[in-house]
Each structure stands twice: as C-alpha cells, then as structure tokens.
Design an enzyme around this catalytic site. Structure first.
Site, PDB file in Angstrom:
ATOM      1  N   SER A   1       0.795  -1.224   0.000  1.00 54.25           N
ATOM      2  CA  SER A   1       0.000   0.000   0.000  1.00 54.25           C
ATOM      3  C   SER A   1       0.826   1.272   0.000  1.00 54.25           C
ATOM      4  O   SER A   1       0.390   2.289  -0.516  1.00 54.25           O
ATOM      5  CB  SER A   1      -0.964   0.000   1.188  1.00 54.25           C
ATOM      6  OG  SER A   1      -0.275  -0.281   2.388  1.00 54.25           O
TER       7      SER A   1
ATOM      8  N   HIS B   1      -5.263  -3.181  -2.784  1.00 50.62           N
ATOM      9  CA  HIS B   1      -4.869  -2.230  -3.841  1.00 50.62           C
ATOM     10  C   HIS B   1      -4.735  -2.878  -5.218  1.00 50.62           C
ATOM     11  O   HIS B   1      -4.392  -2.205  -6.181  1.00 50.62           O
ATOM     12  CB  HIS B   1      -3.549  -1.551  -3.471  1.00 50.62           C
ATOM     13  CG  HIS B   1      -3.656  -0.736  -2.228  1.00 50.62           C
ATOM     14  ND1 HIS B   1      -4.128   0.554  -2.213  1.00 50.62           N
ATOM     15  CD2 HIS B   1      -3.395  -1.044  -0.938  1.00 50.62           C
ATOM     16  CE1 HIS B   1      -4.130   1.010  -0.978  1.00 50.62           C
ATOM     17  NE2 HIS B   1      -3.691   0.051  -0.175  1.00 50.62           N
TER      18      HIS B   1
ATOM     19  N   LYS C   1     -11.652   0.897  -1.957  1.00 55.12           N
ATOM     20  CA  LYS C   1     -10.613   1.506  -2.795  1.00 55.12           C
ATOM     21  C   LYS C   1     -11.070   1.521  -4.250  1.00 55.12           C
ATOM     22  O   LYS C   1     -11.889   2.342  -4.602  1.00 55.12           O
ATOM     23  CB  LYS C   1      -9.285   0.814  -2.527  1.00 55.12           C
ATOM     24  CG  LYS C   1      -8.827   1.234  -1.124  1.00 55.12           C
ATOM     25  CD  LYS C   1      -7.718   0.460  -0.508  1.00 55.12           C
ATOM     26  CE  LYS C   1      -7.428   1.054   0.868  1.00 55.12           C
ATOM     27  NZ  LYS C   1      -6.902   0.083   1.821  1.00 55.12           N
TER      28      LYS C   1
HETATM   29  C1  LIG Z   1      -6.923  -0.113   3.253  1.00 60.73           C
HETATM   30  C2  LIG Z   1      -6.312  -1.415   3.556  1.00 60.73           C
HETATM   31  C3  LIG Z   1      -6.883  -2.292   4.473  1.00 60.73           C
HETATM   32  C4  LIG Z   1      -8.029  -1.891   5.352  1.00 60.73           C
HETATM   33  O1  LIG Z   1      -9.214  -1.810   4.646  1.00 60.73           O
HETATM   34  P1  LIG Z   1     -10.379  -0.875   5.221  1.00 60.73           P
HETATM   35  O2  LIG Z   1     -11.592  -1.351   4.524  1.00 60.73           O
HETATM   36  O3  LIG Z   1      -9.994   0.521   4.870  1.00 60.73           O
HETATM   37  O4  LIG Z   1     -10.427  -1.097   6.701  1.00 60.73           O
HETATM   38  C5  LIG Z   1      -6.329  -3.535   4.625  1.00 60.73           C
HETATM   39  N1  LIG Z   1      -5.248  -3.909   3.917  1.00 60.73           N
HETATM   40  C6  LIG Z   1      -4.646  -3.077   3.034  1.00 60.73           C
HETATM   41  C7  LIG Z   1      -3.449  -3.545   2.283  1.00 60.73           C
HETATM   42  C8  LIG Z   1      -5.154  -1.805   2.841  1.00 60.73           C
HETATM   43  O5  LIG Z   1      -4.557  -0.971   2.002  1.00 60.73           O
END
Ligand SMILES: *Cc1c(COP(=O)(O)O)cnc(C)c1O
Length: 387
Positions: free
Chosen positions: A180, A208, A240
């Site tokens: 990320s 991602h 995302k």
């Molecule tokens: C954003 C993210 C999460 C958490 O997801 P949310 O739905 O925002 O709680 C978990 N793992 C990775 C790699 C992320 O980028």
C-alpha cells in the site's frame, strides 16, 4: 495536581517536533479528482478511488435505491437479522468474480484481516508476514496468539528459510498483493510455491490490486494467474478501487463457514448497511465491464513514471497506481507536501510509523478520472520542487 496520563501533552509536542504529527483536512466536496478541501479547490493525487467509482452516478443511485428499500441501518449483526438479500447477492457475485466457492462480507478490511487470521490461527500455529504488510495484517498476526515471523520485504528465500525453521501444525503465509505504501507487487508465485512445498496456506490481501490489476480487475492473483488452490485465502476491500466501503474474504466453502462460526470481527458487529451492498454490486458491474478505466490508469501511471525519470527522480519499481517519491526525512516530506498543497496539489506525505524510519515519502495515486494534462502539470510542480 499530577496524575495518570500527564505525559500526553508532552508526548504530542514531541510527535509534532519530529514532523510526525497527523492532521485531518476537511473535505467539502464529493470524492474525486477535483476536490474542495478546507475551502480550497485541489487536484487530488492521494485517493485510493483508483477507478473513479466513489462518486459514479450508477453507484450513487444504487445506494439511494438500496436505502429506500432497506432503510439505512442494518439493525443487527449478520448472524441475527442484519444479513439482507443485497448482502447475500453481493457475496455470490464476489465469489463468481474471484472464481472462489464463496465470499463473505466484512464491515471493513481492517476487521476482515483481524477476523480471518484469528479465526484460522491460535497458539501453536505460525504466521509468516512480509515486513511491509498492512498494519491490520500484522495486528491480526499478533492478536492470534500464533508465532509471528516477519520476513524481509518480498524476499522469497528469506520466507523459505523461516518456514522450514518453524514447524507448526498450521502455517499461514500472509502478504499484501500490492504494497500500500510502495505500490510494488508481492512475488506471489514464489510465495505460493513455498506454501505448497510446506503444506502452508497463502493469504493475499489485495486491497490495492483488486479492480486495478488482472483480467477484468481480478487483482494481483489474476495478474499472476494464481489459482484458488495456490491462494486459498483472498481478502480484498470495497473501499478503494470499488469506490464504496467494506471488504470481503473469498475462498472455499470450509473457509467461509469457519469464518462465520469463529471470526469475532464478523460475529460481534453490526452488518454494513444493505444500501452499501447495493452500491457494491453496482460498482462490481462497472469494475468488470469497463476495461477502459484500467487501461487509462495504466497509461496515466506510465506517463508519470516516464516523466519522473526524465526529471531524474528515482522511482522505486511499481506496477500499480501507487507511485512513490522517497524523500527520507519526515519534515522534508511534510514541507514538500505542504508546498504542493499551496499550489493546489493534494499529495500525501507518508511518514513513520506507517513506513519504516528514514523512508518518509510522497505517495502519489492516480485515478481513471485524471487527465494526461493533470499528470504533466504535477510533473512540472515536482520539477520546481527540486527533489
Ligand atoms: C486499506 C487497507 C486495508 C483496510 O481496509 P479498510 O476497509 O480501509 O479497513 C487492509 N489492507 C490493506 C493492504 C489496505 O490498504
């Protein structure tokens, strides 16, 4: 008078002096490429809304219709009376999309990761995590009570050595699909081979990668052609590239049933609103149907990388929509981000503890809604910063 927690204010001051203080900016517009924040119009290069779906009219409409039908609150946990037809349909569609037996919705990705790892592992087991894994994966590993071994970032040989050294009944190898804060892809085929050779399981967090990489947005597993057997636990988020909210885990029938019985972050929490599930369904249709969003994202990213190279910037290898300019020092990263902000560019400064000490960076993310001209103007602005 002195008492407990007297050190909070001094500690906060110290954080501030180190350039590590975190502040929130107030968003006044819809999420998108052009946003209004703290009273100013900004071009946004810091969102994870990679495909530009967060404010897509069809997704918005689906949410409104969902709310009109189901109301807003889901009223209870999934195991009581909160599991709607909309949730169920989205789970079936996500299972189809990922080529797995079943999928299970969680309210957030953080909760999904905590829930899965603690449901699968306990004392006497072992979990192997890439050093740069997302905080929620590391927290899940710690919280599970299993032996937690962190291995050098993307280092398949280091993982192999660790797995061979730690014999445990159940061993889980866990990695982000796309990291990320760096944007690079995990060496998933190598990780899968080690898992297979050692009777371990591989869990991929594709927050991602899903929607962005692979055929029809199937993610980093799709990108590498990994089968469900090679990556038996797939977690991804809907907040995302899907532009919505929430997360899911996909896998075998036995895995999903186990999570329903045991994952505490699934059992002991209110179900996400059904309207969100309807929005997720609309987003999934767009993710699958609109290849142009992925093509455009890739073209924007390539254009940025080429331009940055011409400016003499050393960009770490990244095949995703996340591009990173390393600056090292936290104060400097904040100063550059702040200077960009003054010119109308929203670019995040990522600092410890989100990234290792001494590796503060600008994190630039692209959206299918960006124009090439936006990229060119951002490059001009970076050039003037003399990084
Ligand atoms: C954003 C993210 C999460 C958490 O997801 P949310 O739905 O925002 O709680 C978990 N793992 C990775 C790699 C992320 O980028």
């Amino acid at each position: 008078m002195t008492g407990a927690f007297d050190n909070l204010s001094p500690q906060l001051r110290q954080v501030q002096e180190q350039g590590l203080y975190r502040k929130r900016r107030i968003l006044e517009s819809a999420q998108g490429v052009e946003v209004r924040m703290d009273g100013r119009e900004l071009l946004n290069f810091s969102s994870n809304d990679y495909l530009g779906l967060a404010s897509h009219p069809e997704v918005v409409k689906a949410m409104i219709k969902g709310a009109q039908h189901y109301g807003v609150g889901s009223g209870s946990a999934h195991l009581l009376c909160g599991h709607s037809k909309a949730h169920h349909a989205l789970e079936e569609e996500l299972a189809d999309f990922t080529g797995r037996d079943r999928a299970l919705l969680f309210s957030t990705g953080y909760m999904a990761n905590l829930g899965v790892i603690t449901a699968l592992l306990g004392r006497g087991d072992a979990v192997f995590e890439d050093r740069l894994n997302h905080a929620s994966l590391l927290d899940g590993g710690l919280y599970s009570g299993a032996r937690l071994k962190r291995f050098r970032h993307a280092d398949v040989d280091a993982l192999a050595a660790a797995v061979q050294k730690i014999p445990a009944e159940n061993r889980l190898i866990v990695s982000d699909g796309v990291f990320s804060m760096d944007g690079d892809l995990a060496p998933l085929p190598g990780l899968a081979k080690i898992a297979a050779d050692n009777r371990a399981w591989l869990m991929v967090d594709d927050a991602h990668g899903i929607g962005v990489l692979g055929d029809k947005g199937s993610g980093s597993c799709g990108h590498f052609g990994l089968t469900p057997l090679q990556a038996p636990v797939l977690m991804a988020t809907l907040g995302k590239a899907f532009g919505v909210f929430g997360a899911f885990v996909a896998g075998s029938d036995a895995l999903i049933e186990t999570l329903i019985q045991r994952a505490r972050t699934y059992i002991y929490t209110t179900a996400m609103p059904a309207a969100l599930a309807e929005a997720g369904r609309a987003a999934l249709r767009l993710v699958i149907a609109e290849d142009w969003r992925r093509d455009r994202l890739a073209a924007l990213t390539q254009r940025f990388r080429k331009g940055a190279r011409q400016l003499g910037l050393q960009l770490p290898d990244s095949g995703s929509a996340i591009q990173v300019v390393r600056l090292g020092d936290s104060q400097r990263a904040v100063a550059v981000s702040e200077a960009l902000l003054q010119q109308g560019w929203l670019v995040g400064a990522i600092r410890p503890p989100t990234v290792p000490r001494g590796t503060a960076r600008l994190r630039i993310t692209f959206s299918a809604q960006h124009q090439f001209a936006h990229v060119d103007r951002l490059l001009d602005a970076l050039e003037k910063m003399r990084l």
